[in-house]
Each structure stands twice: as C-alpha cells, then as structure tokens.
Design an enzyme around this catalytic site. Structure first.
Site, PDB file in Angstrom:
ATOM      1  N   LYS A 132      37.309  54.923  41.270  1.00 15.69           N
ATOM      2  CA  LYS A 132      37.424  53.667  42.007  1.00 15.69           C
ATOM      3  C   LYS A 132      38.784  53.671  42.707  1.00 15.69           C
ATOM      4  O   LYS A 132      39.784  54.095  42.127  1.00 15.69           O
ATOM      5  CB  LYS A 132      37.322  52.501  41.017  1.00 15.69           C
ATOM      6  N   SER A 141      33.256  43.766  36.393  1.00 14.21           N
ATOM      7  CA  SER A 141      33.134  44.705  37.519  1.00 14.21           C
ATOM      8  C   SER A 141      32.654  46.107  37.190  1.00 14.21           C
ATOM      9  O   SER A 141      32.404  46.883  38.109  1.00 14.21           O
ATOM     10  CB  SER A 141      34.460  44.810  38.258  1.00 14.21           C
ATOM     11  N   SER A 193      33.137  44.382  41.191  1.00 17.44           N
ATOM     12  CA  SER A 193      33.835  44.996  42.296  1.00 17.44           C
ATOM     13  C   SER A 193      33.731  46.521  42.350  1.00 17.44           C
ATOM     14  O   SER A 193      34.064  47.117  43.375  1.00 17.44           O
ATOM     15  CB  SER A 193      35.321  44.618  42.231  1.00 17.44           C
TER      16      SER A 193
HETATM   17  N1  GLN Z   1      33.629  38.906  39.832  1.00 15.40           N
HETATM   18  C1  GLN Z   1      34.834  38.743  39.087  1.00 15.40           C
HETATM   19  C2  GLN Z   1      35.976  38.348  39.989  1.00 15.40           C
HETATM   20  O1  GLN Z   1      35.788  38.341  41.171  1.00 15.40           O
HETATM   21  C3  GLN Z   1      35.167  39.986  38.302  1.00 15.40           C
HETATM   22  C4  GLN Z   1      35.771  41.056  39.115  1.00 15.40           C
HETATM   23  C5  GLN Z   1      36.238  42.202  38.281  1.00 15.40           C
HETATM   24  O2  GLN Z   1      35.815  42.389  37.145  1.00 15.40           O
HETATM   25  N2  GLN Z   1      37.173  42.948  38.826  1.00 15.40           N
HETATM   26  O3  GLN Z   1      37.035  38.035  39.529  1.00 15.40           O
END
Ligand code: GLN
EC number: 6.3.5.7
Length: 483
Positions: free
Chosen positions: A76, A175, A151
C-alpha cells in the site's frame, strides 16, 4: 501461473518448477495488461522487482528456503519505500521519495519478498471506497462499476484480480477488512502493536495497524509472519514473541465458543448478508463450534467516537505537511502564512481537509472535553464490552460490512453514508483487537465477508478458524470474470 496462492508459489519455487524471475515477469506483464481497467497501482517497481527476484533465486540456489523467498507482493502506498515515490494517495506527497524503508517493507524484503509496486489507496487512508485518491478511483474486479472498498482498495483489487497473490494494507477503522470483504479476499488487522508502524505514514496513530491481504487465511499467515514483531523504532510496538502462524492452522474447532452479537443484526444490515453470516455459522457448527448469542451494548456509540478520535489524531499528524520540509509547495507564496495556507489547501483533497477541520475543532480548547475526552471514554466502554464478551466466548463472529460494494460515486455527496459502512469494523480498532474478514458468499454477484474478532494476540486463532472454514467451503476460490 497467476492463479497460484503464496503457499503454492512457495512449493513451486522450492520444487524448482519455476523461478521467481519467471513468475515476476508473468505478473508484471499481467499488471500492464489488466491494471488499466482497475487503477490498482500508483507506481510499478519493475526494475527493483526483477533485481529482488534474481537475488531470491540466487539465495534459493545456494540452499536457503522460506515461504516468502521469491514471493511477489505489493505495498500500500503509505509504507515508505526508500528512493521510491510514497504518495499516500495524495497530491501532497506526489513528489515524495521516502528516504528510508518502513520496517514492514524492510522485513519483507529481508525475507526475500519481491515488490512489484505500490498500490492505490484513499488519500491518507481516509475513506471506505478508494474514491478519494489523487490518482483516481480504483474499480472492483467483480464489477467495474462498483467500488472495491477502502482505504486499501488498490491492494484489494490487485489481489482479487490475480495480478499478484498478496499485498500489504493498513487498517485504522476497517481499511484491510472492508476492502477484503468487498473483493472476496481474506484480510487480517493484527492486534495494535503487533506490526511496526515505523515508516507507515500516520493517519490516526492510536488506531493504525498494518496487516496482510491475500486470497486465503493460509497466505495471510505467511505474510503476517514476515510483517509481525517488535521494533525498537516504534514505541507502541509490543515486545512479545511472534508465534508460528502457519503452525496454528491445524487446530480443531471442536468446542470453540463463537459469540454472535445481537447488536450486529440491526436495521442497517442487508438481510441477504445476514443470511450468509448465519450460513457461515452453520458451517462452523458442523466443524464442532458452539454458538452463543452475546451483547456489545456500546456498539451504537462506535461511529461517533471513531469519527472524533480519528480526525483529531489526523489533524495533529497531518500538521507536518506544511509546504516547508517536504511534499507539495504552492507556487509563488507571498509570505509564510500564504505558503502554509495554499500548500495545504492545494495539496490536500476535500475529504482530508474535512477531517483536519473536524479534528482541529474537536481538539480546540472550548470543545476538547465535550468531544475528544467523551470519545475516549466511549472507547474504554467499547473495550470493556469486548473484555466481558471474551470471558464467555473464544471468537466473535458477524458481518464485515452492512452492504456489498456500492456503485462508484453513489455515496460521494454524503460522507456520513460512507462513515456508516464502517459500523462493524471500527470497534476492533478502538479496542486494539485483532480482526479478520473472510469470503462467505455473494449477493448480486458481489462478494460478502464475514468478520471474526479474537482477544489480543490471538491472530493464530483467527487464521485457524478461517483456514478450517476455507478447507470446507470454496467461496475464497471464486475468480472474477475477465481476470
Ligand atoms: N473508513 C474509515 C475512515 O475513513 C477507515 C479507514 C481506514 O481504516 N484507514 O476513517
């Protein structure tokens, strides 16, 4: 060749059926052929990959072995990679080449893994759809009109489309698990502190945790083995021995107590997903598990608490991007304030700016007690709920997401609608617990995930339950059409 799992690749390399260099070339060609449809990579690292593959082949030829030696993966794009762009999905870091490798990157490289590239992601890991990336949205290989989740959506789409067998992700509120669920993968968020955060660009430091994304639990065990462990550079990493995760995949589920929280089956859950969750419960019962209804009474407070704590930490973490030391700098600033304002205003996208504003507000002198402190108290109540539940059960099971993957753009005008998709995943981050999502069926041709949660440091238990389930089901083997 591209259909092989990490475990199969390790066997093939050990038996000299093919070399890492051959496999790497096949996958790089596949990525350049198919990724334009998906947009799952931000950067490809062909030269590095071929160099690492040759080095891995040489190590094998000289008698070395290891499940990751010569295994192709991707990171990532928020794991720092020395000399290689590390963008975090943001215009702010579009020109940033990290001066060092993240601990996770260094450990996997030392184990002989081959880095094919850096995967697309929501900007600064903020999102559940991978639509907030500066590099454009990622498409779901199961239906190119749908989001892959976020994400870590690039890692998810690439692995699901068989562009490579496994990739790293990070999970602040879901994410890893949510995109895994939406693309038919197995994804594991480890216990907070199990995997070093050093060199992982911070979103919300008390919640962020790196972990593996792959098609099977067996492969997640292999990748986690290469990622986990104490790191003196990360003061929140925990000095506990790392068990042999692949060895944990042999346990019987006879008598395993599985708790199913009644709060999980509330109005927001797609009833077809509820049915698939209950079908997975039946499957695990056949393997000897015992099911118990449990309660997590404070779950309803998790989203509001998370969406105070995560933006608060983000507003602090992202203050370092000021146009001065690294990253984007605006053209012709008239003075220092103008430099700060325009560099940040032009370098960050709308979702990141929204979070910084919410976080700065929640932390401001007049509102700190009402928002941040209150949210931290809720966080403790949520943790206490889990501790009470784990006195009665060994594993908690439920849906990973309330809905299958939605259409690109469907939730763009309403950020709160997207935040609600995190309802089942964020509690594990607030409590620091490990959680895994595994494939459990399809709704309208789109994958559905089941989430398993375990007590601290019981990643092996999660992997074993998922592995036993995968030995008896074939959801995880399904391949999206066209890939
Ligand atoms: N959807 C969540 C957020 O936008 C989690 C994102 C993540 O785990 N990086 O904060």
């Amino acid at each position: 060749m591209h259909q092989m799992t990490l475990a199969e690749i390790a066997r093939g390399l050990a038996d000299k059926k093919f070399s890492s260099e051959e496999l790497t070339k096949v996958l790089l060609a596949r990525i350049s052929q198919l990724d334009p449809q998906l947009n799952s990579f931000i950067s490809l690292t062909e030269e590095l990959a071929l160099e690492q593959a040759k080095a891995a082949d040489a190590r094998r030829a000289s008698g070395e072995s290891g499940a990751l030696l010569g295994a192709p993966i991707a990171h990532k794009d928020l794991f720092c990679t020395q000399g290689i762009r590390t963008s975090c999905g943001s215009k702010m870091l579009d020109n940033f080449k990290a001066p060092y490798d993240a601990t996770v990157v260094a450990k996997l490289a030392a184990a002989g893994a081959v880095t094919l590239g850096k995967t697309n992601m929501d900007e600064f890991a903020m999102g559940s759809a991978n639509e907030s990336s500066y590099y454009g949205a990622v498409k779901n290989p199961w239906n190119l009109e749908h989001v892959p989740g976020g994400s870590s959506g690039g890692s998810a789409a690439a692995v699901a489309a068989r562009l490579l067998p496994a990739a790293t992700g990070t999970d602040t509120g879901g994410s890893i698990r949510q995109p895994a669920a939406l693309t038919n993968l197995t994804g594991l968020k480890p216990t907070y502190g199990r995997v070093s955060r050093w060199g992982m660009i911070a979103y919300a430091s008390s919640l962020d945790q790196g972990g593996p994304m792959a098609r099977t639990a067996e492969d997640c065990a292999i990748l986690l083995q290469g990622m986990a462990g104490f790191d003196p550079n990360d003061s929140t990493s925990i000095d506990e021995p790392v068990p042999d995760y692949s060895a944990s995949l042999t346990g019987s589920l006879q008598g395993l107590r599985i708790g199913v929280p009644k709060e999980y089956f509330s109005a927001g859950l797609d009833p077809r997903i509820a049915d698939l969750v209950m079908a997975s419960v039946e499957e695990l019962k056949k393997l000897g598990a015992v099911i118990k209804e449990i309660s997590l009474p404070n779950m309803q407070h998790a989203i509001p608490a998370y969406y105070v704590i995560a933006p608060a930490e983000a507003s602090s973490n992202l203050s370092r991007f000021d146009g001065v030391r690294f990253g984007y700098r605006c053209e012709n600033p008239v003075n220092l304030i103008d430099l700060y304002k325009r560099s940040r205003g032009e370098g960050f996208g709308p979702e990141v700016q929204r979070r910084i504003m919410v976080g700065a507000y929640a932390l401001s002198a007049g509102y700190y007690d009402a928002y941040y402190l209150k949210a931290q108290k809720i966080r403790r109540l949520i943790k206490n709920d889990f501790m009470a539940a784990f006195n009665e059960v060994d594993i908690i099971l439920g849906p990973t997401t309330p809905n299958p993957a939605w259409k690109l753009g469907a939730k763009n005008s309403d950020p709160v609608a997207a935040y609600l998709e995190d309802v089942y995943t964020i509690t594990a981050n607030l409590a620091g617990l490990p959680g895994l999502s595994m494939p459990a069926g399809f709704v309208d041709g789109l994958p559905v995930g089941v989430q398993l949660l375990a007590p601290y440091f019981q990643e092996g238990r999660l992997l074993n339950v998922a592995h036993q389930y995968q030995l008896n089901t074939d959801w995880h083997t399904r391949t999206p059409t066209g890939f």
